[in-house]
Design a protein around this motif. Structure first.
Motif: not given
Lengths: 240, 240, 240, 240, 240, 240
Positions: A2, A97, A100, A132, A143, A145, A147
């Protein structure tokens, strides 16, 4: 990873009251600060000594509302019947996912607590990895993701891991403590057997006394934290 | 406990090049960000295979200047001759009271590195405690001071403690890496024997690769870190 | 090795209030049960922020009396000035030979607490070894003595060792709690700065909640405990 | 929690000889002291190099008789084929509810021994937890039971856990050693391959020498032991 | 770093019998294989319950002769009076420079054994570091020397470190066992109090049984071992 | 236990590139030294973000050829879908009986890496145990085999176990580094996402710098290593 401060939080609990007892004050701190928080509760507490599944579900919904979090339920085999499997891990990975989140919270993997707690902790840890990987066929359509961080909470003091990066969150402001206490009290069916609320408030007070604040909650990082400067690190719990 | 972001930093090194090799990139990150940083160097490197004390002193001053830090020297018995004593601890405690830093940096107390490193780490740890006690007679005239956090750095990978809260600082920006590399290179007398600069850059690159950044430096907290929210924790080194 | 149940207890404290704060409830449990207990206090707290040495001495005597223990003072360099030396260890060893205790209590050797605590813990540990050797010339005239067990207490939660055999003593009976609380309160000069009494009572309550009793205090064995049967082991703290 | 001294003991073994080799002397000590002890053996040793299932069963019965214990068999998938599952854990939990033991003995969960040993240790640990929860449907009809303590034994020195509370039981009296040795010798089929009896007697002698007794056996507590006073702790293994 | 197989061995002992009891079988293995071995004994055992310094010296000389080692004595403050100091470390460092050993043996630094043992272990560890630095003035006149490896031995099982690379040396051949046993027996004055010889032979037999050989002795590496291939690693102690 | 130097090596990898990335330099060192090495690869990398199973298979074959190893594939549920089961463990045990290796290599059991890595490590560990037991019915027809040693490699730095005997293999010779680098580069499909090759070379360089050689790779022994003398131990990584 992020890149902004506006990440959301996804918290997993094995039983209807685990998130509240283990880290409810941290949840209140985040939602009162404006962060979006979702709970995933993985059983209805159907093996507990007290409380029916319907009652436990109502209590969990009310507690989440008091903390300002949304809540959904999933089933990992039933209370006291969790078993670690890739199919279940993938179910949790789909949730990651979908949501998100920047940070994921899960019960610690210390093996000596309620067996479900550690099993859920292990499954969430694996789920965060599988979320991932681009080629996992069961996760197609969502999609990949990554973290930002997986944090473990400990439902009881005995579940605090001794071998992970540990830190505490100051939860002293009165509105936070009020929301947390109310959320724990919402699990009225569990008050019959054990002094869970007193256990958690005593533990938070002890951690607070150690830091020179009113109340504090310990958390444990699965991944080594990365900082851009020393600024966030200027405050230590060493008061005595 | 420091209540603002404007705390200053005090870094202790046993030998003229230890701070630069162990955490020079972190220093550059802080000074380039506007923080005030002071070095205390506790020997002139007089037992080393290469370099005279005068040369080592010049190199240390130049390296500190390149990093934007002030530097002063003290004597704890001489290079390779450090011995832990309360009198020396009190000398360091006076420096802490004088500088009133928010964060103190010291070499780790892992016993198996250069003997002076661990001894200095232990003395700084004790000094930070004694600086707080109001009745220590040798410290009279200087107001008691409680630092915010003591962070250990590791001069070599073998000195990284396995049992403390560990995290990494991202030092990737080119101006930071340039300042750090120049400060290490300023210790020209030490280049004859060992590949210290390559060791540190390789180590920082490996830590960077693990975090998905260019370069990163590990640090270790003596006191449990306290945070007000989860926001600073949203970034983990788990990239592989 | 003590062969009967009538062994006496010798407790060492670095500062006038350490024994009370670290394990006062255990002391009360033993003296109320008829055991003879002696305290050795190794400073007068002369570096503390509050309280004069004379005041601290009076408080310590009163606290010991409230706990039913005798008390004597010795000097290991002064508060905040302890240094580990064989001469001091031998002084403590003489006290052990004189008192011939079955169990010795000392502060833990965890290095990160008040520096004096760990230093005293290390010196008592060594003293207990030297008290056994027949040829130590400074100890002549006092018969060698092998203690039954050395137990460490932790003045603060941060001093609890993670690597020693740990157990808890139930101190719930009201007369024990009353004696312990009164003994802590007797150190009135220390109440100004920090919430030591609340810290210890909160900690004892948390340990009690974990065991299903009112209050409990953790201790740590330096030597592997030996039992003649499983009977004493039938009670565990695993309640949650 | 058992409130009297008359609690019974329930010991689990993965293979027909594990209890005898891992802690047979402790069993003899308890039964000779009048305690009621039951064994649950979870395979017939059918994957071993020597001995048929029928022969192994006879040997196990004879060994249990020599130790004064009752014995029953259950099946967790077969020797070398154990797999951890909730269904099997619940089977063990039923046995715990039926027997209502004060203390349960199980092989340690150290992963590097025979795979079955650690798996059984983990299943017994979970079973002891589930036996307490009132709502587990598979356990209905049997009253919930909270054991007093779970103790792990180590079948081989390599299975001794380094991270649990450890202590030793003195098994020196000749009648205890005789019963233990006879029980180990009863597993005659296993004598062909390895020197198990010599291994265990050498290990017990080494532990005894360390404690100043003839023979001793180490055990490891899953839950923090709780004591009412220091009296049971006055004897340590520190002899050298 | 030694480049050939013809390196010599330097073993340090705190008391006249420590090397023999802790690793005498390893010494015999090396000298019988043709390696040159020197002992440095750092006291005359003058605080022991039995034996005069003169008697202990004679015993030590005879034991060294039986093992094929040369022996010299030094004084670190006297038996039970060791104190760690840089001056003493430098004395040991001179001995290392003079002897130029490939491997150094020292008692482990585990703090809970005889206080002298751990202190000597720490001083030898530091001495091996200082022996390398070119500028240490007290060491002038003797060429700097970097040893190949520092190995710790444990005089008693309780001194075996849990956190270092551990391995065992097979000492089964009868001529080795004979030399070792004779060397231990040469310390006749110590036989009065404790069963040291039986302790060590029992321990070596237990380690041997675990490896599938007759007798074996554990050692602990201070530095990470470096190998050129996997060939030396093809033999593990995992027999049970 | 292998009695000669001519033992063969069997290496297990969870994904087509794990052996190369985790310990390819060690493989090259052994094959260039004339040892016979076989790879067992337990998935086709079908859940990865890049590369088809066919492409990954071709890359793995080419990499094995570059390292001089033979390669075969097996299926443990598919990439990212490994689950530990006795049936799969027995499949690996059959491979061990068939190949009769002296040393087995497997990914470490550190739980926090790719979930498949730790699961394979655990299954290989169990397989090496079961391969020895004479009565396992699924293994009939293949003679029991006891390997000499199980060594773990770490695919990433985060998977290096902190609690096992650790050592490093010097892989500096240019022909070894060339073969290793080429074998890693053969996994071209993986170069798109992450800097795996740079990660491994940086890590090997850092380990090399610590030892005073060009490049080195760490390995971890599952069983305590046994040596016949100190000769192989004369070289330590302590250079700084």
């Amino acid at each position: 990873m992020p890149t902004t401060e506006n990440f959301s939080l996804l918290a997993f609990g094995a039983h209807p009251d685990d998130i509240e007892f283990g880290c409810g004050g941290v949840i209140a701190r985040e939602t009162l600060g404006g962060r979006s928080v979702s709970f995933v509760i993985c059983s209805r507490g159907e093996s507990a000594t007290h409380g029916t599944p319907a009652q436990r579900t109502r209590e969990a919904k009310r507690a989440a509302a008091l903390l300002g979090a949304t809540v959904e339920f999933t089933d990992l085999g039933g209370d006291a019947h969790f078993e670690v499997s890739v199919a279940r891990v993938l179910r949790l990975a789909r949730m990651i996912r979908r949501g998100r989140p920047g940070i994921v919270l899960a019960p610690s993997v210390v093996e000596n607590q309620h067996p479900d707690h550690a099993k859920l902790g292990r499954m969430v840890r694996d789920a965060a990895r599988l979320a991932r990987y681009g080629g996992v066929k069961e996760l197609r359509g969502l999609k990949p993701h990554a973290i930002g961080q997986l944090l473990f909470y400990a439902v009881t003091p005995g579940a605090e891991p001794g071998d992970l990066t540990r830190f505490v969150i100051d939860v002293s402001p009165p509105d936070i403590m009020r929301a947390w206490t109310a959320a724990m009290a919402a699990h009225a069916s569990q008050a019959a057997t054990r002094d869970y609320v007193e256990l958690q408030l005593t533990r938070a007070r002890l951690n607070g006394l150690r830091c020179g604040v009113e109340h504090a909650i310990p958390l444990f990082a699965d991944g080594l934290p990365v900082f851009n400067s020393l600024e966030p690190l200027a405050r230590s719990a060493r008061r005595f």
